[in-house]
Scaffold this motif. Structure first.
Motif, mmCIF file in Angstrom:
data_model
loop_
_atom_site.group_PDB
_atom_site.id
_atom_site.type_symbol
_atom_site.label_atom_id
_atom_site.label_comp_id
_atom_site.label_asym_id
_atom_site.label_seq_id
_atom_site.Cartn_x
_atom_site.Cartn_y
_atom_site.Cartn_z
ATOM 1 N N ASN A 1 0.817 -1.220 0.000
ATOM 2 C CA ASN A 1 0.000 0.000 0.000
ATOM 3 C C ASN A 1 0.850 1.269 0.000
ATOM 4 O OD1 ASN A 1 0.601 -1.120 2.546
ATOM 5 N ND2 ASN A 1 -0.856 0.226 3.583
ATOM 6 N N TYR A 2 2.172 1.103 0.063
ATOM 7 C CA TYR A 2 3.080 2.247 -0.060
ATOM 8 C C TYR A 2 4.041 2.058 -1.232
ATOM 9 C CZ TYR A 2 1.400 3.556 4.565
ATOM 10 O OH TYR A 2 0.594 3.923 5.630
ATOM 11 N N ALA A 3 3.632 1.262 -2.210
ATOM 12 C CA ALA A 3 4.509 0.947 -3.348
ATOM 13 C C ALA A 3 4.888 2.187 -4.149
ATOM 14 C CB ALA A 3 3.838 -0.077 -4.255
ATOM 15 N N GLU A 4 4.077 3.230 -4.090
ATOM 16 C CA GLU A 4 4.398 4.461 -4.819
ATOM 17 C C GLU A 4 5.695 5.109 -4.315
ATOM 18 O OE1 GLU A 4 2.010 8.016 -3.766
ATOM 19 O OE2 GLU A 4 1.023 6.699 -2.301
ATOM 20 N N LEU A 5 6.123 4.695 -3.119
ATOM 21 C CA LEU A 5 7.332 5.279 -2.539
ATOM 22 C C LEU A 5 8.617 4.593 -3.003
ATOM 23 C CD1 LEU A 5 6.127 5.723 1.160
ATOM 24 C CD2 LEU A 5 6.218 7.474 -0.633
ATOM 25 N N LEU A 6 8.518 3.488 -3.710
ATOM 26 C CA LEU A 6 9.705 2.745 -4.118
ATOM 27 C C LEU A 6 10.650 3.625 -4.942
ATOM 28 C CD1 LEU A 6 8.107 -0.700 -5.032
ATOM 29 C CD2 LEU A 6 9.477 -0.125 -3.008
ATOM 30 N N GLY A 7 11.893 3.659 -4.524
ATOM 31 C CA GLY A 7 12.894 4.481 -5.198
ATOM 32 C C GLY A 7 12.970 5.904 -4.688
ATOM 33 N N ALA A 8 11.992 6.319 -3.885
ATOM 34 C CA ALA A 8 11.977 7.701 -3.396
ATOM 35 C C ALA A 8 13.076 7.930 -2.356
ATOM 36 C CB ALA A 8 10.617 8.032 -2.792
ATOM 37 N N LYS A 9 13.501 9.192 -2.226
ATOM 38 C CA LYS A 9 14.465 9.609 -1.219
ATOM 39 C C LYS A 9 13.725 10.252 -0.056
ATOM 40 C CE LYS A 9 16.661 12.298 -4.108
ATOM 41 N NZ LYS A 9 17.676 13.214 -4.720
ATOM 42 N N ASN B 1 6.902 13.458 18.112
ATOM 43 C CA ASN B 1 6.281 13.610 19.422
ATOM 44 C C ASN B 1 5.575 12.345 19.888
ATOM 45 O OD1 ASN B 1 7.010 16.373 19.686
ATOM 46 N ND2 ASN B 1 5.301 16.946 18.345
ATOM 47 N N ASP B 2 5.140 11.531 18.940
ATOM 48 C CA ASP B 2 4.394 10.311 19.246
ATOM 49 C C ASP B 2 5.293 9.108 18.983
ATOM 50 O OD1 ASP B 2 2.653 8.026 19.114
ATOM 51 O OD2 ASP B 2 0.962 9.387 18.827
ATOM 52 N N PRO B 3 5.490 8.233 19.979
ATOM 53 C CA PRO B 3 6.415 7.105 19.791
ATOM 54 C C PRO B 3 5.928 6.037 18.825
ATOM 55 C CG PRO B 3 5.295 6.929 21.894
ATOM 56 C CD PRO B 3 4.939 8.277 21.343
ATOM 57 N N GLN B 4 4.702 6.149 18.334
ATOM 58 C CA GLN B 4 4.204 5.152 17.393
ATOM 59 C C GLN B 4 3.685 5.764 16.101
ATOM 60 O OE1 GLN B 4 1.699 2.064 19.010
ATOM 61 N NE2 GLN B 4 2.785 2.068 20.955
ATOM 62 N N LYS B 5 4.050 7.019 15.858
ATOM 63 C CA LYS B 5 3.624 7.674 14.623
ATOM 64 C C LYS B 5 4.772 8.503 14.072
ATOM 65 C CE LYS B 5 -1.270 8.093 15.888
ATOM 66 N NZ LYS B 5 -2.413 9.038 16.102
ATOM 67 N N ALA B 6 4.760 8.702 12.755
ATOM 68 C CA ALA B 6 5.780 9.542 12.128
ATOM 69 C C ALA B 6 5.246 10.113 10.826
ATOM 70 C CB ALA B 6 7.052 8.745 11.865
ATOM 71 N N ARG B 7 5.555 11.375 10.610
ATOM 72 C CA ARG B 7 5.232 12.037 9.338
ATOM 73 C C ARG B 7 6.530 12.174 8.550
ATOM 74 N NH1 ARG B 7 5.495 17.418 8.712
ATOM 75 N NH2 ARG B 7 5.206 17.707 10.971
ATOM 76 N N VAL B 8 6.556 11.585 7.357
ATOM 77 C CA VAL B 8 7.782 11.530 6.568
ATOM 78 C C VAL B 8 7.530 12.149 5.191
ATOM 79 C CG1 VAL B 8 9.630 10.048 5.684
ATOM 80 C CG2 VAL B 8 8.367 9.374 7.745
ATOM 81 N N SER B 9 8.480 12.979 4.761
ATOM 82 C CA SER B 9 8.407 13.584 3.428
ATOM 83 C C SER B 9 9.428 12.918 2.514
ATOM 84 C CB SER B 9 8.679 15.086 3.503
ATOM 85 O OG SER B 9 7.695 15.734 4.277
ATOM 86 N N PHE B 10 9.010 12.656 1.284
ATOM 87 C CA PHE B 10 9.832 11.971 0.289
ATOM 88 C C PHE B 10 9.923 12.782 -0.988
ATOM 89 C CE2 PHE B 10 7.600 8.884 2.895
ATOM 90 C CZ PHE B 10 8.552 7.933 3.215
ATOM 91 N N GLU B 11 11.000 12.548 -1.724
ATOM 92 C CA GLU B 11 11.101 13.034 -3.099
ATOM 93 C C GLU B 11 11.077 11.816 -4.012
ATOM 94 O OE1 GLU B 11 14.432 14.829 -6.075
ATOM 95 O OE2 GLU B 11 14.342 15.742 -4.065
ATOM 96 N N SER B 12 10.062 11.726 -4.868
ATOM 97 C CA SER B 12 9.907 10.561 -5.732
ATOM 98 C C SER B 12 10.981 10.548 -6.806
ATOM 99 C CB SER B 12 8.522 10.552 -6.384
ATOM 100 O OG SER B 12 8.456 11.541 -7.400
ATOM 101 N N THR B 13 11.057 9.461 -7.544
ATOM 102 C CA THR B 13 12.029 9.360 -8.634
ATOM 103 C C THR B 13 11.731 10.372 -9.736
ATOM 104 O OG1 THR B 13 10.697 7.563 -9.581
ATOM 105 C CG2 THR B 13 12.585 6.934 -8.212
ATOM 106 N N ASN B 14 10.510 10.889 -9.761
ATOM 107 C CA ASN B 14 10.139 11.931 -10.731
ATOM 108 C C ASN B 14 10.350 13.341 -10.194
ATOM 109 O OD1 ASN B 14 9.255 10.020 -12.649
ATOM 110 N ND2 ASN B 14 7.247 9.884 -11.633
#
Length: 411
Positions: free
Chosen positions: A121-129, A178-191
């Protein structure tokens, strides 16, 4: 009689209740046990680190009432890193610690943390930085992480860092989230597109059993073709090359010993008379370096093989401990050419390590009990240098190319 037994049982329960330790008392017992082991058994060429360790243990004990439960293993990880020894650590990703994970598999290519695997369900992130976690740039996150990691040299950070960056409690310990079981992450895709995801941490079981997708778009290269066996070889008939893969220097159960494997290997080497012999230890994280001696001796006995350009060893950032000692043996005693990426072992530091389990948390900790200078002629080294450096890159990974093998076969 029944009343007597009942009274004894109640008395036993009462005594057990009186002796039951509070969580804080249990942590103190664990810290005392750890400090006692380190002071008595840990070995180092810089003894002052043990004094600093003991002082920091006292500081942690004085602050236990302010720690959240998940911060205790983080503190153990941090204080062990003060010993400045790559063999001495709490692997905070172990199951007993119980930290949650982002549904990602990361690898550091040329300074970028790339997503090389993800739940479907997160396959769109493959290759992203990864660009940032919460609002902290990834370079700052990595710099903060390195201060908590045990390491012989910088290659350890590249090897183990990606696995630590997906642990949500560890991110909270570092004040990244702030939350030990959550994280917000930003990516740059291969595009080049910016993607932001909010993750819920997964248990280790959920992480392992997810439906995984990978960024590699083709069959894996030769060195990844057999992950089951600790040692194996493959004859490349067209090229006239014998390829030997050793991912662990321990005798593997259910198969031949390394000594027997070596005998069989060199029977075939003598029969085939290869143009090149390639020994690949880039995935080898250690074992017993004495088990490598039959291979070293077999090479030395064959003058026709023990020549520059014929004998190659591939190392990588994962190469550690006994595998690094094997590399030193070959460097000092044969005409080997080292190629690939330097490993994560200091050549003049740990010689033997043991394990301890803390009595209450049951965390498993590895620590050095014996030190040795395997390469005393090169005291300034912090890692074993390669003759030819070829660093992994994402495009080669994506295409399934073995760029180190490609180079050797062209020579």
């Amino acid at each position: 009689m029944k009343r007597t037994f009942l009274l004894i049982a109640l008395l036993a329960q009462g005594l057990a209740g009186c002796t039951q330790l509070t969580p804080t008392e249990q942590m103190i017992k664990d810290l005392d046990y750890l400090n006692k082991k380190i002071q008595r058994q840990f070995d180092s060429f810089t003894p002052i680190v043990k004094d600093n360790f003991q002082s920091e243990i006292a500081t942690i004990k004085s602050n236990l009432s302010n720690l959240k439960p998940y911060e205790f293993p983080c503190e153990i990880m941090r204080v062990l890193s003060m010993l400045k020894d790559g063999h001495t650590e709490l692997n905070i990703g172990q199951l007993k610690v119980g930290f949650h994970r982002l549904p990602l598999l990361l690898y550091n290519y040329e300074g970028d943390f790339r997503v090389v695997g993800a739940h479907e369900n997160y396959a769109e992130l493959l290759g992203a930085k990864i660009v940032s976690i919460s609002d902290t740039p990834i370079d700052e996150v990595f710099a903060t992480l390195k201060k908590r990691m045990s390491a012989d040299n910088d290659k350890e950070y590249l090897h183990a860092g990606p696995g630590y960056l997906i642990l949500t409690e560890l991110l909270a310990c570092m004040s990244i989230t702030n939350d030990p079981q959550k994280a917000r992450v930003s990516f740059e895709s291969t595009n080049g597109d910016l993607i932001q995801k909010n993750f819920e941490g997964l248990t280790a079981e959920e992480y392992q059993n997810g439906n995984w997708r990978y960024a590699r778009e083709s069959e894996p290269p030769l060195y990844l073709s057999n992950r089951k066996d600790s040692y194996w070889y493959h004859w490349l008939a067209k090229e006239g090359v014998m390829y030997v893969h050793i991912s662990r220097l321990n005798n593997q159960k259910g198969t031949s010993s390394i000594k027997k494997f070596t005998s069989t290997l060199f029977e075939e080497v003598d029969q085939k008379r290869p143009f090149k012999l390639i020994i690949d230890v880039r995935l080898n994280n250690g074992g017993n370096y004495n088990l490598s001696r039959p291979i070293v001796e077999a090479i030395k006995e064959r003058e026709w093989l023990n020549q520059k350009g014929k004998l190659w060893m591939i190392t990588g950032r994962r190469t550690f401990s006994a595998a690094s000692a094997m590399a030193i043996f070959l460097i000092k005693e044969t005409e080997v050419t080292l190629i690939g990426e330097s490993g994560r072992t200091h050549p003049n530091q740990a010689d033997n390590n043991e394990y301890m389990s803390l009595p209450y948390s049951d965390y498993l900790i590895e620590y050095t009990t014996k030190i040795k200078k395997h390469w005393p002629e090169r005291p300034q080294l912090t890692m074993i240098p390669v003759d030819i450096e070829i660093l992994p890159d994402f495009e080669s990974y994506r295409q399934g190319r073995g760029i180190v093998m490609e180079y050797i076969l062209k020579q």
